[in-house]
Structure formats: structure tokens, C-alpha cells
Design a protein around this motif. Structure first.
Motif, PDB file in Angstrom:
ATOM      1  N   HIS A 100       0.847  -1.189   0.000  1.00 32.18           N
ATOM      2  CA  HIS A 100       0.000   0.000   0.000  1.00 32.18           C
ATOM      3  C   HIS A 100       0.885   1.243   0.000  1.00 32.18           C
ATOM      4  CE1 HIS A 100      -3.659   2.265   0.897  1.00 32.18           C
ATOM      5  NE2 HIS A 100      -2.970   2.939   1.807  1.00 32.18           N
ATOM      6  N   HIS A 101       0.513   2.241  -0.777  1.00 29.34           N
ATOM      7  CA  HIS A 101       1.204   3.529  -0.744  1.00 29.34           C
ATOM      8  C   HIS A 101       0.770   4.269   0.519  1.00 29.34           C
ATOM      9  CE1 HIS A 101       2.927   3.731  -4.849  1.00 29.34           C
ATOM     10  NE2 HIS A 101       1.980   2.839  -5.078  1.00 29.34           N
ATOM     11  N   LEU A 102       1.733   4.713   1.300  1.00 26.17           N
ATOM     12  CA  LEU A 102       1.457   5.569   2.443  1.00 26.17           C
ATOM     13  C   LEU A 102       2.075   6.925   2.165  1.00 26.17           C
ATOM     14  CD1 LEU A 102       2.127   3.338   5.605  1.00 26.17           C
ATOM     15  CD2 LEU A 102      -0.082   4.056   4.684  1.00 26.17           C
ATOM     16  N   ARG A 103       1.253   7.969   2.237  1.00 24.87           N
ATOM     17  CA  ARG A 103       1.701   9.335   1.982  1.00 24.87           C
ATOM     18  C   ARG A 103       1.394  10.194   3.203  1.00 24.87           C
ATOM     19  NH1 ARG A 103      -1.187   7.321  -2.290  1.00 24.87           N
ATOM     20  NH2 ARG A 103      -0.017   7.061  -4.224  1.00 24.87           N
ATOM     21  N   ALA A 104       2.344  11.018   3.570  1.00 24.03           N
ATOM     22  CA  ALA A 104       2.162  11.855   4.759  1.00 24.03           C
ATOM     23  C   ALA A 104       0.887  12.682   4.671  1.00 24.03           C
ATOM     24  CB  ALA A 104       3.377  12.763   4.961  1.00 24.03           C
ATOM     25  N   GLU A 105       0.600  13.234   3.523  1.00 20.32           N
ATOM     26  CA  GLU A 105      -0.558  14.130   3.406  1.00 20.32           C
ATOM     27  C   GLU A 105      -1.895  13.408   3.512  1.00 20.32           C
ATOM     28  OE1 GLU A 105       0.763  13.179  -0.838  1.00 20.32           O
ATOM     29  OE2 GLU A 105       1.773  13.857   0.972  1.00 20.32           O
ATOM     30  N   GLU A 106      -1.901  12.085   3.412  1.00 20.70           N
ATOM     31  CA  GLU A 106      -3.160  11.335   3.541  1.00 20.70           C
ATOM     32  C   GLU A 106      -3.392  10.829   4.963  1.00 20.70           C
ATOM     33  OE1 GLU A 106      -3.063   8.381   0.470  1.00 20.70           O
ATOM     34  OE2 GLU A 106      -3.373   9.873  -1.094  1.00 20.70           O
ATOM     35  N   HIS A 107      -2.361  10.853   5.800  1.00 22.58           N
ATOM     36  CA  HIS A 107      -2.469  10.521   7.226  1.00 22.58           C
ATOM     37  C   HIS A 107      -2.883   9.083   7.509  1.00 22.58           C
ATOM     38  CE1 HIS A 107      -2.081  14.828   7.698  1.00 22.58           C
ATOM     39  NE2 HIS A 107      -3.165  15.003   6.972  1.00 22.58           N
ATOM     40  N   GLU A 108      -2.821   8.193   6.541  1.00 23.04           N
ATOM     41  CA  GLU A 108      -3.192   6.803   6.767  1.00 23.04           C
ATOM     42  C   GLU A 108      -2.114   6.063   7.556  1.00 23.04           C
ATOM     43  OE1 GLU A 108      -6.080   5.827   2.972  1.00 23.04           O
ATOM     44  OE2 GLU A 108      -3.993   5.189   2.873  1.00 23.04           O
ATOM     45  N   LEU A 109      -2.532   4.998   8.201  1.00 21.94           N
ATOM     46  CA  LEU A 109      -1.635   4.129   8.957  1.00 21.94           C
ATOM     47  C   LEU A 109      -1.858   2.696   8.486  1.00 21.94           C
ATOM     48  CD1 LEU A 109      -3.196   6.228  11.198  1.00 21.94           C
ATOM     49  CD2 LEU A 109      -1.268   5.424  12.495  1.00 21.94           C
ATOM     50  N   THR A 110      -0.833   1.868   8.611  1.00 22.97           N
ATOM     51  CA  THR A 110      -0.983   0.450   8.325  1.00 22.97           C
ATOM     52  C   THR A 110      -0.781  -0.319   9.624  1.00 22.97           C
ATOM     53  OG1 THR A 110      -0.051   0.729   6.099  1.00 22.97           O
ATOM     54  CG2 THR A 110      -0.147  -1.504   6.953  1.00 22.97           C
ATOM     55  N   TRP A 111      -1.711  -1.225   9.917  1.00 24.43           N
ATOM     56  CA  TRP A 111      -1.557  -2.144  11.044  1.00 24.43           C
ATOM     57  C   TRP A 111      -1.056  -3.473  10.489  1.00 24.43           C
ATOM     58  CZ3 TRP A 111      -0.405  -3.457  15.629  1.00 24.43           C
ATOM     59  CH2 TRP A 111      -0.725  -4.719  16.128  1.00 24.43           C
ATOM     60  N   ILE A 112       0.121  -3.886  10.931  1.00 22.72           N
ATOM     61  CA  ILE A 112       0.720  -5.159  10.545  1.00 22.72           C
ATOM     62  C   ILE A 112       0.859  -5.981  11.818  1.00 22.72           C
ATOM     63  CG2 ILE A 112       2.706  -6.285   9.487  1.00 22.72           C
ATOM     64  CD1 ILE A 112       3.252  -3.521   8.109  1.00 22.72           C
ATOM     65  N   PRO A 113       0.074  -7.049  11.956  1.00 23.47           N
ATOM     66  CA  PRO A 113       0.119  -7.818  13.202  1.00 23.47           C
ATOM     67  C   PRO A 113       1.390  -8.645  13.328  1.00 23.47           C
ATOM     68  CG  PRO A 113      -1.407  -8.840  11.665  1.00 23.47           C
ATOM     69  CD  PRO A 113      -0.908  -7.570  11.016  1.00 23.47           C
ATOM     70  N   PRO A 114       1.678  -9.149  14.528  1.00 21.39           N
ATOM     71  CA  PRO A 114       2.814 -10.061  14.686  1.00 21.39           C
ATOM     72  C   PRO A 114       2.657 -11.253  13.734  1.00 21.39           C
ATOM     73  CG  PRO A 114       1.920  -9.446  16.831  1.00 21.39           C
ATOM     74  CD  PRO A 114       0.972  -8.927  15.798  1.00 21.39           C
ATOM     75  N   GLY A 115       3.798 -11.755  13.246  1.00 19.89           N
ATOM     76  CA  GLY A 115       3.762 -12.893  12.332  1.00 19.89           C
ATOM     77  C   GLY A 115       3.975 -12.510  10.878  1.00 19.89           C
ATOM     78  N   PHE A 116       4.314 -11.261  10.638  1.00 19.80           N
ATOM     79  CA  PHE A 116       4.541 -10.769   9.283  1.00 19.80           C
ATOM     80  C   PHE A 116       5.950 -10.218   9.148  1.00 19.80           C
ATOM     81  CE2 PHE A 116       0.056 -11.037   9.413  1.00 19.80           C
ATOM     82  CZ  PHE A 116      -0.399 -11.091   8.105  1.00 19.80           C
ATOM     83  N   ALA A 117       6.531 -10.392   7.967  1.00 18.58           N
ATOM     84  CA  ALA A 117       7.746  -9.663   7.608  1.00 18.58           C
ATOM     85  C   ALA A 117       7.293  -8.326   7.039  1.00 18.58           C
ATOM     86  CB  ALA A 117       8.560 -10.445   6.585  1.00 18.58           C
TER      87      ALA A 117
END
Length: 181
Positions: A100-117
Motif C-alpha cells: 500500500h502507498h502511504l503518503r504523509a498528506e493522507e495521514h493513513e496508517l498500516t496495522w501489521i500484526p505479529p507474524g509478518f515480515a
């Protein structure tokens, strides 16, 4: 806060409510109650990390075997392509990735749970990435999966030559990587 699904149901994109006016904007980067209500999970964060990287820097794909970390990732300046790879052997999405593209101006966050690289590629001139983690850094259990492993076939949006650490160049192919049982 809105929760947006990804190709892997356990990885979430979070879009907080941003309050803007003539002065600028404000939003809550993390609110435990709102996160639990919106996403249905209540992680216990123990450490905040912050990095600054230049265009073309690829960091990852990193994980900790003995002390898996859930991560809440946000870009405070610039843009990245953020990737999570499911390395939980018993998972129905084992060996799959989502980006996913994360851009500062969009303020989105990604939640990546334990068990992922996890890894990211910087697409802007520079990017600052801030992320909360659910367990402390443990150098002895740190592992890396090769960013360009053909089995994973991650579609990185590369536009410039990559900047990689020696550790990331020498990462394990996915087939040889130690994964979670």
C-alpha cells in the motif's frame, strides 16, 4: 476512524478523522479506544521507532522470530510503498503479501500484526516513517527475507536504483527463511 481492508484480512489500513481549517489540520495518530472500536484489536505498544530515508531506499523485509512485533506504521513526511508478508505457516495467507502507498498528506496508517515480515520502499525525495511496535527490539531474533524473492514476486514500484543495506542484500530466500509455526 475508517478501517480499509487489504488483500490479507489481518493487515489493515486505518484512515483517521482529520480536522482541518484555515490554521492547518489535527488528527489523533493513535487512540487506543478508537483503534479497538474501529479495528477490533487492542495492541499493547512498547516502543516507538522513527526513520528517515532517501529516495530508492528499500528497508526490509524484516521480522523478529522470538519476539514478533505488531507494527502501526505511519509516514510523517514523504511517501513509501509499505509491504507486509504473511510468514505464519498455518495461516491461509501464508507466503502472500500486500502493499500500500502511504503518503504523509493522507495521514493513513498500516496495522501489521505479529507474524509478518515488513518492508518499505521510499518513493519521494525522502521519507520519515514512524511506527509503534508491540515488542522490544531483539537483535538475536531479527531475521530478513530477501526483498526480491521470486517466490513472493512483490511488485515494488521501483523508479530509481535501490539503496540497500548489506543485511538486506544478504537476506534469506523465502523458501529458506525461518517462519512462525
Amino acid at each position: 476512524m475508517r478501517v480499509l481492508p487489504t488483500a490479507i484480512p489481518d493487515v489493515l489500513i486505518l484512515r483517521p478523522a482529520v480536522h482541518a481549517d484555515a490554521r492547518g489540520w489535527f488528527f489523533e495518530g493513535y487512540n487506543r479506544r478508537a483503534f479497538a472500536a474501529a479495528a477490533g484489536i487492542d495492541p499493547d505498544f512498547v516502543q516507538d521507532n522513527h526513520s528517515r530515508s532517501s529516495r530508492g531506499t528499500l528497508r526490509g523485509l524484516h521480522y523478529q522470530l522470538a519476539r514478533p512485533q505488531g507494527k502501526l506504521v505511519r509516514v510523517t513526511e514523504g511517501e513509501i510503498y509499505d509491504v507486509a508478508v504473511d510468514i505464519r505457516r498455518g495461516s491461509p495467507t501464508f507466503g502472500r503479501w500486500t502493499g500500500h502507498h502511504l503518503r504523509a498528506e493522507e495521514h493513513e496508517l498500516t496495522w501489521i500484526p505479529p507474524g509478518f515480515a515488513h518492508g518499505f520502499l521510499v518513493l519521494s525525495d525522502f521519507a520519515e516513517v514512524s511506527y509503534k511496535v508491540t515488542d522490544y527490539y531483539d537483535a538475536a531474533s531479527e531475521r530478513s527475507v530477501l526483498w526480491n524473492d521470486p517466490t513472493l514476486a512483490i511488485d515494488w514500484p521501483m523508479t530509481v536504483p535501490l539503496l540497500l543495506s548489506d543485511k538486506d542484500r544478504a537476506a534469506s530466500p523465502f523458501a529458506a527463511a525461518e517462519v512462525y509455526a
